[in-house]
Design a protein around this motif. Structure first.
Motif, PDB file in Angstrom:
ATOM      1  N   VAL A 176       0.836  -1.205   0.000  1.00  0.00           N
ATOM      2  CA  VAL A 176       0.000   0.000   0.000  1.00  0.00           C
ATOM      3  C   VAL A 176       0.867   1.250   0.000  1.00  0.00           C
ATOM      4  N   VAL A 177       1.982   1.204   0.710  1.00  0.00           N
ATOM      5  CA  VAL A 177       2.889   2.359   0.770  1.00  0.00           C
ATOM      6  C   VAL A 177       3.461   2.651  -0.611  1.00  0.00           C
ATOM      7  N   TRP A 178       3.909   1.608  -1.285  1.00  0.00           N
ATOM      8  CA  TRP A 178       4.481   1.805  -2.626  1.00  0.00           C
ATOM      9  C   TRP A 178       3.429   2.308  -3.604  1.00  0.00           C
ATOM     10  N   ASP A 179       2.234   1.752  -3.529  1.00  0.00           N
ATOM     11  CA  ASP A 179       1.160   2.197  -4.419  1.00  0.00           C
ATOM     12  C   ASP A 179       0.787   3.652  -4.135  1.00  0.00           C
ATOM     13  N   ALA A 180       0.713   4.002  -2.860  1.00  0.00           N
ATOM     14  CA  ALA A 180       0.365   5.378  -2.490  1.00  0.00           C
ATOM     15  C   ALA A 180       1.438   6.361  -2.953  1.00  0.00           C
TER      16      ALA A 180
END
Length: 322
Positions: A55-59
C-alpha cells in the motif's frame, strides 16, 4: 561585498554537474534521496502497525506527482510576481528545474491525493498517515541539503562561527548564475544558514515522533497531527530569520502566517482525535494485511488475529521504525 569571519563554512562550488548533455542537479538528488528514505521508513512502520507494505508503494505513485504539482502551485501562487510581471515569462511557471517548490502545497495536495486513493481502496487513512509521518519530516530534512547546494533560503549576514559563505557563481560565459553556475572563489556574504536550522529541527521532530509514538502508543492520526504541529513550530522560527524575497501579508512573510495557522489547527486536531492505537485488524481491512503479520506464526501456523496482535504491531517489535 567581501565579508570575512573568524570561522565559517563554505557553500559548495556548484550545484549542477553536466553528464554529457544531461544536467545532474544536487537539489533533485536530495529530493529523490529523501523520498527513498521516507518510503523505507514508512514501509517498516506501516508493516509494524499491521498494514500491507504494498500500500505504501502504491500510495507513493499517487503522492509523488501530486506533491510536485502541489508544491509548484503553492510557490507560483505565493510568488506570482516572479512569473506574471511585465518583464517575466509566464512559461517559467513550468520550469521546475529552476527551483521553487513549496512544502505546504506538496504536503496538502499529496495528502489529499493519498486520502482519495486509500478511500478508493477501502484502506483506513489514519494508520497510514501515522506510519509515514516521521519519514516525511526526515525527507524534508534531507531535501534541505538541496538548498545548501543551490545557495538559497539563507538568513541575514552574520559573523557567528557557523556562518555560511555565499560564493559568486558564473556560467561558462562568465554571466552571474547563482543556481546553475560555478564558484569564482569570491565570497559575497556570510549568512545565517537557515536551511541548516530547519534541517536540524526536522531531525529533532523525526526523533521526537518516534519517541512519542512508542511511549504513548499514538494512533488515529495523532502522529501525523504531531508532525504537522512540530514542523510548523520550527518553520515559523526559521521564517523570521530568513532574508530572501517573499510575499508579505500585513507586514509578515506569507509562510509565517501559514505556519501559525496550520500549527494551531494541528494542535486542536491532535487533542480532539481518539487516544490509543488501532489494532492491526483496524489498521488494515481484511485481505490487505501485511504479509509479515499473516506469516508471523510460522508456516502452517494460524495467522495473528485482531485479538492477538503479532509482534510486528507491538511497540517493541523490531520493525517499529526506530
Amino acid at each position: 561585498m567581501n565579508v570575512s569571519t573568524l570561522a565559517a563554512f563554505p557553500s559548495p562550488p556548484q550545484g549542477v554537474w553536466q553528464l554529457g548533455p544531461i544536467p545532474i542537479r544536487a537539489y533533485a538528488l536530495c529530493i529523490i534521496t529523501g523520498i527513498v528514505v521516507a518510503l523505507w521508513v514508512g514501509v517498516r512502520r506501516y508493516r509494524a502497525r499491521g498494514g500491507n507494505s504494498d500500500v505504501v508503494w502504491d500510495a507513493a505513485i499517487v503522492a509523488i506527482p501530486a506533491g510536485i504539482v502541489g508544491g509548484r502551485l503553492y510557490h507560483v501562487i505565493t510568488d506570482n510576481q516572479k512569473y506574471f510581471c511585465s518583464d517575466c515569462n509566464p512559461l517559467n511557471v513550468f520550469a521546475i528545474t529552476n527551483g521553487g517548490l513549496g512544502i505546504w502545497g506538496a504536503v496538502i495536495l499529496g495528502t489529499l491525493a493519498v486520502w482519495a486513493y486509500l478511500q478508493h481502496k477501502n484502506v483506513p487513512f489514519a494508520p497510514f498517515a501515522d506510519a509515514i509521518a516521521p519519514g516525511i519530516v526526515l525527507a524534508q530534512a534531507i531535501g534541505r541539503l538541496g538548498n545548501y547546494f543551490n545557495q538559497e533560503l539563507y538568513g541575514a549576514e552574520t559573523n557567528v562561527p557557523w556562518a555560511l559563505e555565499i560564493f559568486y557563481r558564473v556560467d561558462d560565459a562568465g554571466k552571474y548564475a547563482p543556481l546553475t553556475g560555478h564558484s569564482t572563489g569570491e565570497i559575497i556574504a556570510t549568512v545565517h544558514p537557515t536551511f541548516l536550522y530547519e534541517l536540524v529541527w526536522n531531525l529533532i521532530v523525526f526523533a521526537f515522533l518516534l519517541w512519542a509514538d512508542k511511549r504513548f502508543r499514538l494512533g488515529h492520526g495523532r502522529v501525523f497531527a504531531l508532525y504537522v504541529a512540530g514542523y510548523t513550530l520550527g518553520r515559523f522560527v526559521v521564517e523570521t530569520m530568513r532574508s530572501d524575497e517573499a510575499t508579505m501579508v500585513f507586514g509578515f512573510r506569507i509562510n509565517e502566517i501559514v505556519s501559525v495557522v496550520v500549527f494551531l489547527i494541528a494542535v486542536v486536531v491532535f487533542f480532539t482525535l481518539k487516544k490509543g492505537r488501532e489494532t492491526p485488524a483496524e489498521a488494515s481491512p481484511a485481505g490487505t494485511a501485511s504479509k509479515s503479520v499473516e506469516g508471523e506464526a510460522g508456516e502452517g501456523a494460524p495467522a495473528a488475529t485482531s485479538a492477538q496482535p503479532s509482534s510486528a504491531g507491538d511497540e517493541d517489535g523490531p520493525a517499529e521504525g526506530r
